[in-house]
Enzyme design. Structure first.
Site, PDB file in Angstrom:
ATOM      1  N   ASP A 183      54.118  -6.944 -42.843  1.00  0.00           N
ATOM      2  CA  ASP A 183      53.549  -6.134 -41.777  1.00  0.00           C
ATOM      3  C   ASP A 183      53.385  -7.042 -40.566  1.00  0.00           C
ATOM      4  O   ASP A 183      53.654  -8.249 -40.636  1.00  0.00           O
ATOM      5  CB  ASP A 183      52.225  -5.474 -42.204  1.00  0.00           C
ATOM      6  CG  ASP A 183      51.926  -4.247 -41.338  1.00  0.00           C
ATOM      7  OD1 ASP A 183      52.580  -4.097 -40.284  1.00  0.00           O
ATOM      8  OD2 ASP A 183      51.043  -3.444 -41.688  1.00  0.00           O
TER       9      ASP A 183
HETATM   10  C1  BGC Z   1      51.285  -1.450 -38.920  1.00  0.00           C
HETATM   11  C2  BGC Z   1      52.564  -0.984 -39.561  1.00  0.00           C
HETATM   12  C3  BGC Z   1      53.605  -0.764 -38.506  1.00  0.00           C
HETATM   13  C4  BGC Z   1      53.791  -2.041 -37.731  1.00  0.00           C
HETATM   14  C5  BGC Z   1      54.855  -1.958 -36.668  1.00  0.00           C
HETATM   15  C6  BGC Z   1      51.512  -2.612 -37.991  1.00  0.00           C
HETATM   16  O1  BGC Z   1      50.380  -2.915 -37.246  1.00  0.00           O
HETATM   17  O2  BGC Z   1      50.346  -1.763 -39.925  1.00  0.00           O
HETATM   18  O3  BGC Z   1      52.332   0.188 -40.299  1.00  0.00           O
HETATM   19  O4  BGC Z   1      54.796  -0.338 -39.084  1.00  0.00           O
HETATM   20  O5  BGC Z   1      52.571  -2.381 -37.111  1.00  0.00           O
HETATM   21  O6  BGC Z   1      54.453  -1.212 -35.594  1.00  0.00           O
END
Ligand code: BGC
Length: 752
Positions: free
Chosen positions: A285
């Site tokens: 993530d």
């Molecule tokens: C989130 C993810 C997301 C990623 C990209 C993160 O902060 O937890 O779910 O896909 O950002 O935007």
């Protein structure tokens, strides 16, 4: 020798077909190997690195000019980039101006539609209609792929029991069975039959795992749970996505039993790649490899790189951990070249499967983009989904639908969400980026825009009073609305949450109606004396005790997307009979959280409120305001007791459960017939109910239908104290009904 070479080639090809997602591209494995053999270590680390484009959802990450990084072979993927022309330029540089010409992989959060905005995922789950959800994701994929995206960071399949957590809106609620059906549908919708088609995108199951159980409902917080809960509750939707052929998984931000998910070998290597034999690519993530250091589980980027790659994670999203630490980790013997190569293979394989090597510009065709985005026909599905997701929670005296010729003539539409065009209301911040001009507010049909003319066409006199909220100044901002309400004989109040009140990092410690809206309801309805409808825009279960007691009709509309107003007009006028059912329990108060239907009995279950020495509260009920699976219709349904084809089943046999449902009202309606079981005596305590089947049926007035569910031993199995999936022989109950509370039951036995 020659034979052995043929054999190993055959094995390689065979492995290739095992690894492959559904793609029309052939011969992938030899191509991956040939490319890998030419790559330098820096190029390999580049392929494992993903940088943010023009949208940021996390902490700022220092980044050089993206084009220079691509040219230097330092990037394999870019996330959250909206500018179409730039994507063409970037792809041109990647494929024509780098040594190996490896195409860039573009990823994006396509959470509830890409350009055409659908209801939030939790609302979609309230339709209990996987086929519809599959259609939605197919549209989302078509738009995203036409705009140059190859990969969506969806579906989020996190089970959650905590409405304080802002991201409950991105999932399918509290139930692993419903969640699993929806997870598979979303994968089918995004990925279609061919990953290489220019109308499909690779999907990503997130967040692996247990992110929805952050303590206190506070985002990114600690998760600590038993293996039973992990296996029985959290993992099934992930397994379902894996079995449906999902191309990628994403790590979670949280620790699980002390181990950050990104470096959690038990999750990624042992379960996902080992037990499930899933072959795809795992992305971190947002900077979650870097956050391993903040968690205090690695000293620096070198150690974090070693631990995350070593656990089986492959790509570093929005961080520079691998760039800073992976080479050193290799030099110091903390990871092997073989481990790095395996991760790079997974990235390259995905790019091949998407057809990027064969035609890197197939998703970047301006004409197809123009012809595909915002297609009018997509809005039909958006309207259908929004109407089907709305849950009628209360309808005293059959106040709804609003028929002409009834006791009301003058209707006041009031509240902060009757005609709002700010804060991404009626949707979430995931609707195409934060702070970008990408979101097109002119596409939203507000309640006032559609409901007012629809009601006027039926002969009602309608006034609209939009109030723009500023917390702390309610008396002033509500003045006009209250005046309008006083002059009407029916009030419809549009209250709830702003679009930006929900989603990542938007957690709350209070679930009551925000912004003083309960006060608005009280004044506008003359303390409950004036007939009223409350339309609730919610991304999560909210609590509204006063409204429950004083307002005749309550409709949970969630955040319905671009077609909000049309869908509301359809439901409130009765053109569409509401059929949404809650995918999550609504508590009376925040203090009850977590409150969920599939709970254990405890040794002292409470039979009535206030009963001492039982599991309850002194100051309020322990039961929900509205239970899981609940939702009213403009008609009524009656259920006969469930019937079984036999009262005892053995391994390999199927229990057939039949239940007859009758539409006992005056209009046609849609019912979601639900089937639950309970293991009465097991090796360990088991939930008082577990959903095992559901079917949506449409019945004309007076019509009767028998619905059948099949239960096998596999449906009765659970992760037991010996860490084995197993069903215990003995007595079970099966329940059928229209929600998890109002059911009829019958017993049966599993014999070994
Ligand atoms: C989130 C993810 C997301 C990623 C990209 C993160 O902060 O937890 O779910 O896909 O950002 O935007």
């Amino acid at each position: 020798m020659a034979n052995r070479r043929i054999l190993s080639l055959l094995l390689l090809l065979c492995a290739g077909s095992l690894f492959a997602q559904k793609t029309s591209i052939t011969n992938i494995e030899p191509r991956v190997e040939a490319l890998l053999a030419k790559m330098t270590l820096d190029e390999k680390i580049g392929q494992l690195t993903q940088s943010p484009g023009d949208i940021s959802t996390g902490t700022d990450v220092a980044k050089d000019d993206l084009l220079n990084q691509i040219r230097a072979g330092k990037l394999g993927s870019i996330l959250s980039h909206t500018n179409f022309q730039n994507k063409i330029t970037m792809q041109r540089v990647a494929t024509r101006e780098t040594r190996l010409g490896i195409p860039i992989l573009f990823g994006f959060d396509v959470i509830h539609g890409y350009k055409t905005i659908f209801p939030i995922p939790l609302a979609q789950a309230a339709t209990w209609e996987p086929d519809l959800i599959e259609r939605i994701e197919h549209i989302a994929a078509e738009e995203a792929a036409a705009d140059g995206q190859h990969w969506t960071f969806a579906p989020m399949v996190d089970i959650s029991r905590d409405p304080r957590w802002g991201r409950m809106m991105e999932g399918s609620g509290e139930d692993p069975y419903l969640g699993s059906k929806i997870a598979a549908a979303r994968v089918r919708g995004f990925q279609g039959k061919d990953l290489a088609a220019n109308s499909t995108v690779a999907a990503c199951a997130k967040h692996f795992a247990a992110y929805g159980f952050a303590e206190g409902g506070r985002d990114y917080n600690t998760v600590d749970m038993s293996d039973q809960r992990l296996r029985d509750l959290i993992l099934p939707p992930f397994r379902s996505a894996a079995d449906a052929g999902i191309a990628t998984f994403m790590n979670a931000f949280n620790t699980l039993n002390g181990v950050p998910a990104s470096m959690n070998k038990y999750l990624v290597t042992d379960i996902l790649r080992g037990e499930w034999k899933w072959k795809g690519m795992v992305v971190s993530d947002w900077n979650s490899f870097g956050e391993v250091i903040v968690h205090g589980a690695a000293a620096d980027e070198e150690e974090s790189s070693a631990k995350c790659l070593g656990a089986g994670s492959d790509m570093d999203m929005a961080g520079s951990t691998f760039q800073k630490g992976l080479k050193k980790a290799l030099e110091n013997g903390k990871v092997t070249q073989a481990q790095i190569d395996e991760a790079v293979r997974r990235v390259l394989r995905l790019k091949f499967e998407l057809g990027l090597f064969d035609n890197p510009f197939q998703y970047l065709d301006p004409q197809r983009r123009e012809a595909t985005l915002f297609k009018e026909e997509y809005r039909k599905t958006a309207r259908e989904a929004a109407a089907k997701s709305m849950v009628l929670l209360k309808n005293d005296g059959g106040l709804l639908p609003l028929n002409p010729g009834g006791p009301f003539n003058k209707i006041a539409l009031i509240g902060p969400f009757v005609d709002s065009r700010s804060h991404k209301d009626y949707m979430s911040f995931w609707s195409l980026g934060i702070g970008t001009p990408y979101y097109d507010s002119t596409k939203v049909v507000t309640p006032a825009m559609a409901l007012k003319p629809a009601l006027e066409a039926l002969g009602f006199q309608v006034t609209v009073s939009q109030v723009n909220l500023q917390a702390g100044n309610e008396e002033v901002t509500y003045k006009d609305a209250i005046q309008a309400a006083k002059e009407a004989d029916l009030v419809i109040a549009f209250v709830g949450e702003h679009g930006l009140d929900c989603g990542e990092s938007r957690c709350v410690s209070d679930l009551n109606l925000p912004y003083g809206q309960e006060r608005l309801l009280k004044i506008a309805t003359l303390g409950g004396a004036r007939p009223a409808v409350m339309v609730l825009f919610n991304s999560r279960p909210l609590t509204f005790q006063w409204a429950n007691e004083n307002i005749e009709s309550i409709l949970a509309a969630w955040q319905p997307g671009y077609e909000t107003g049309n869908a509301l007009a359809d439901v409130l006028t009765g053109k569409v009979n509401p059929s949404g059912r809650l995918p999550v329990t609504f508590p009376h108060s925040v203090g009850q959280v977590p409150l969920y239907y599939n709970a254990l009995s405890t040794g002292r279950p409470q039979e009535r409120q206030g009963q001492l020495w039982t599991s309850g509260y002194l100051d309020g009920p322990a039961t929900p305001a509205y239970p899981f699976g609940f939702g009213l219709s403009y008609t009524t349904f009656s259920y006969e007791a469930p019937k079984l084809n036999k009262t005892t089943i053995k391994s390999g046999e199927t229990l057939e459960v039949s239940v007859t449902v009758t539409n006992t009202g005056k209009v046609a309606g849609v019912e979601t017939v639900q089937c639950y079981i309970r293991d009465l005596v097991a090796d360990i305590s088991r939930p008082v109910k577990e959903l095992k089947g559901f079917e949506k049926i449409t019945l004309a007035p007076g019509e009767k239908r028998t619905v059948k569910f099949n239960i096998t031993e596999a449906d009765l199995a659970y992760w037991n104290a010996q860490s084995v999936w197993k069903a215990d022989p003995g007595k079970f109950l099966v329940f059928t009904g229209g929600n998890s509370r109002d059911v009829k039951e019958v017993g049966f036995e599993l014999q070994k």
